[in-house]
Design a protein around this motif. Structure first.
Motif, PDB file in Angstrom:
ATOM      1  N   ARG A 159      53.372  31.126   4.998  1.00  0.00           N
ATOM      2  CA  ARG A 159      53.615  30.547   4.019  1.00  0.00           C
ATOM      3  C   ARG A 159      54.645  29.912   3.479  1.00  0.00           C
ATOM      4  O   ARG A 159      54.659  28.896   2.637  1.00  0.00           O
ATOM      5  CB  ARG A 159      52.494  32.086   2.651  1.00  0.00           C
ATOM      6  CG  ARG A 159      51.667  31.682   3.229  1.00  0.00           C
ATOM      7  CD  ARG A 159      51.506  33.114   2.068  1.00  0.00           C
ATOM      8  NE  ARG A 159      50.222  33.109   2.035  1.00  0.00           N
ATOM      9  CZ  ARG A 159      48.971  34.312   1.389  1.00  0.00           C
ATOM     10  NH1 ARG A 159      49.456  34.730   0.387  1.00  0.00           N
ATOM     11  NH2 ARG A 159      48.400  34.966   1.612  1.00  0.00           N
ATOM     12  N   VAL A 160      55.889  30.499   3.628  1.00  0.00           N
ATOM     13  CA  VAL A 160      57.404  30.167   3.644  1.00  0.00           C
ATOM     14  C   VAL A 160      58.195  30.137   5.102  1.00  0.00           C
ATOM     15  O   VAL A 160      59.384  28.955   4.258  1.00  0.00           O
ATOM     16  CB  VAL A 160      58.352  31.327   2.297  1.00  0.00           C
ATOM     17  CG1 VAL A 160      57.389  31.695   1.430  1.00  0.00           C
ATOM     18  CG2 VAL A 160      57.952  32.536   3.900  1.00  0.00           C
ATOM     19  N   LYS A 214      57.628  33.001  -3.745  1.00  0.00           N
ATOM     20  CA  LYS A 214      55.732  33.325  -3.058  1.00  0.00           C
ATOM     21  C   LYS A 214      55.780  34.893  -2.322  1.00  0.00           C
ATOM     22  O   LYS A 214      55.202  35.300  -2.738  1.00  0.00           O
ATOM     23  CB  LYS A 214      56.242  31.818  -2.317  1.00  0.00           C
ATOM     24  CG  LYS A 214      55.884  30.563  -2.690  1.00  0.00           C
ATOM     25  CD  LYS A 214      55.278  30.107  -1.617  1.00  0.00           C
ATOM     26  CE  LYS A 214      55.231  28.479  -2.091  1.00  0.00           C
ATOM     27  NZ  LYS A 214      54.517  27.349  -1.472  1.00  0.00           N
TER      28      LYS A 214
END
Length: 536
Positions: free
Chosen positions: A88-89, A111
């Motif tokens: 996700r990052v 996040k």
């Protein structure tokens, strides 16, 4: 601002430095902000060397930038984050480390912190430590995670509407004791309650953290959700060319006993002696369980041709907050009212018995005018029809699929498909599906089309002028078969509509023109529908 070497115009644009200030303190704050911006851009060695007064109205600032680092190599533990979560990052991930572009570091840490919060670590803290430099443009660090205590929802308190049926929290919204505390998810679940109609959320839920327990508070307000709906329709009689009227009345009594119960009484008349009556009682979450019960009665009479009565009982089960399944029984009794048979239109006395099963999926959204984003409904029945003591096996299936595609706040596209098919060796007119009208294919009279198979695609482009008013297009396409007449035909409908939420209720205006593949466009086929749904 000056530096040990000239800086590019692109970098000046990225820094967005102000050039005029009301006082020296504002200038000093801007220089501190610029220093932080340089750090986040990768100039971690940067520092403000001098802030010098040039004259009474101007100052110059000199920064040391140092080496620019464009990437950060972060060593991590798989006990803290999986590779899937890190995707996700970051795009470059190994078993030991992942690499971040320097500018994305703050967002990536937020996040990852949110991921820990979703796992019940409400007070999780992440920080980078053990920084190392190398000869490349990559900085090295280690990710340290302080998870804190894993929190679960130990108790639930409703404020404002204390008599709110708690079963809806557990089964409709999915809020249960013992679940891992997730603030973001709780906010979404609380907002989903708005789609019920008889309750609204006053503000987001709050949590009280004690040493050994977590209490979640929901702030709800009861809403009047009894509904009276009336439609007045205008059309031109094709034979006499005179104006005729049709009507529709609907009464819904919702949650008057604070149980979530619903009573529906519905009456329709099309101005041509067609009468449709329906009443339904729904009792959800019996004895605080995911099981519910509903009963329904329908009576349909077509002038002096036939009358059909339908009884239905369902037992429902809520699988999860969005999905429901049911089983039940459906029975029909129909009587031929004609003194003489009509050629080509088989109408007979009959009775039918069906075992029914089906389910539904509803995805709500936090929009006052359009509370349901997605709906998938399936209804299937297997049984037999008996007429003149001749039993005949039958299978009926009906589906409804609709979705709202939100392009942005004001613009959206609504798409719906309704399909029904009856499988049988022989067919009677008074057992066929009946459709047409404002709730199926617009531009046609209510329940004016008989079909053994039908499918209707309804579309609307909607433009929201404000929270309480919108306009929309009408483009409906349909196809049906009538086995009793050996008929197959395409249907078309075009028009526009307007919706307005007033103090009296939701006002709707629709105008649509319907035609078939065998008929040309005619203004005489235009139908105008005006309705207002009043809550009390």
């Amino acid at each position: 601002m000056a530096a040990e070497r000239p800086i590019s115009e692109e970098m000046k644009d990225s820094l967005r430095i102000k050039t005029s200030f009301k006082d020296f303190l504002s200038l000093k704050n801007e220089m501190d902000t610029t220093y932080l911006k340089l750090q986040r851009m990768g100039f971690i060695e940067s520092e403000l060397l001098q802030l010098k007064k040039e004259n009474d109205t101007s100052y110059s600032a000199i920064f040391f930038l140092g080496k620019k680092y464009s990437k950060l190599k972060v060593f991590y533990s798989e006990e803290d984050f999986s590779k899937k979560e890190l995707q996700r990052v970051a795009s470059e991930i190994t078993d030991l480390y992942f690499i971040l572009p320097f500018e994305t570091i703050p967002l990536a840490l937020r996040k990852l912190t949110a991921l820990r919060n979703q796992k019940g670590n409400a007070f999780a803290r992440l920080r980078l430590s053990e920084f190392e430099k190398n000869d490349t443009d990559m900085l090295i660090a280690t990710l340290l995670v302080d998870n804190g205590i894993v929190r679960t929802v130990d108790s639930i308190v409703v404020k404002g509407y204390e008599k709110f049926p708690k079963s809806y929290l557990r089964y409709y919204a999915g809020i249960r004791k013992g679940k891992i505390f997730n603030q973001k998810k709780l906010v979404t679940q609380s907002e989903n309650l708005n789609s019920l109609g008889f309750v609204s959320t006053v503000k987001p839920p709050e949590a009280l953290f004690r040493k050994d327990s977590t209490t979640v508070y929901f702030y709800l307000e009861k809403q009047n959700n009894n509904l009276f709906d009336g439609i007045l329709g205008f059309a031109t009689d094709e034979e006499t060319q005179k104006l005729i009227f049709n009507g529709y009345l609907n009464l819904e009594l919702n949650n008057n006993l604070n149980y979530g119960e619903q009573l529906i009484i519905n009456y329709k008349a099309d101005g041509k002696e067609q009468i449709n009556f329906r009443t339904k009682l729904t009792l959800p979450y019996l004895f605080s369980t995911p099981f519910g019960l509903s009963g329904e009665l329908k009576i349909f009479k077509r002038d002096s041709t036939f009358i059909t009565t339908e009884q239905q009982v369902r037992a429902t089960y809520q699988i999860d907050p969005r999905s429901t399944v049911y089983i039940g029984y459906k029975g029909y009794e129909s009587s031929n009212l004609l003194d003489e048979a009509i050629a080509g239109a088989p109408i007979e006395d009959f009775s039918s018995r069906f075992f029914i099963l089906g389910g539904g999926y509803l995805k709500p959204q936090n929009r006052k005018l359009f509370p349901v984003k997605t709906a998938i409904l399936l209804d299937a029945g297997i049984g037999s029809r008996k007429n003149e003591n001749k039993p005949e096996d039958q299978l009926g299936v009906e589906t409804t699929l609709n979705n709202i595609f939100n392009l942005n706040y004001r613009n959206s596209i609504f798409v719906q498909n309704k399909t029904g098919v009856l499988f049988s060796e022989n067919y009677l007119v008074n057992e066929l599906y009946r459709f047409g009208g404002i709730n199926s294919i617009r531009g046609f009279d209510e329940n004016s089309i008989d079909a053994s198979l039908y499918t209707v695609l309804s579309t609307e482009y909607r433009y929201l002028f404000g929270e309480d008013i919108y306009a929309h297009s009408i483009i409906d396409l349909g196809y049906f078969e009538n086995k009793t007449l050996s008929l197959q035909q395409n249907l078309y409908s075009f028009g526009f509509g307007l919706g307005l939420n007033t103090m009296a209720g939701l006002f709707r205006f629709n105008i649509a023109n319907g035609s078939t593949q065998d008929s040309s466009f005619s203004f005489a086929n235009t139908k105008i529908h005006i309705s207002i749904s009043s809550k009390f």
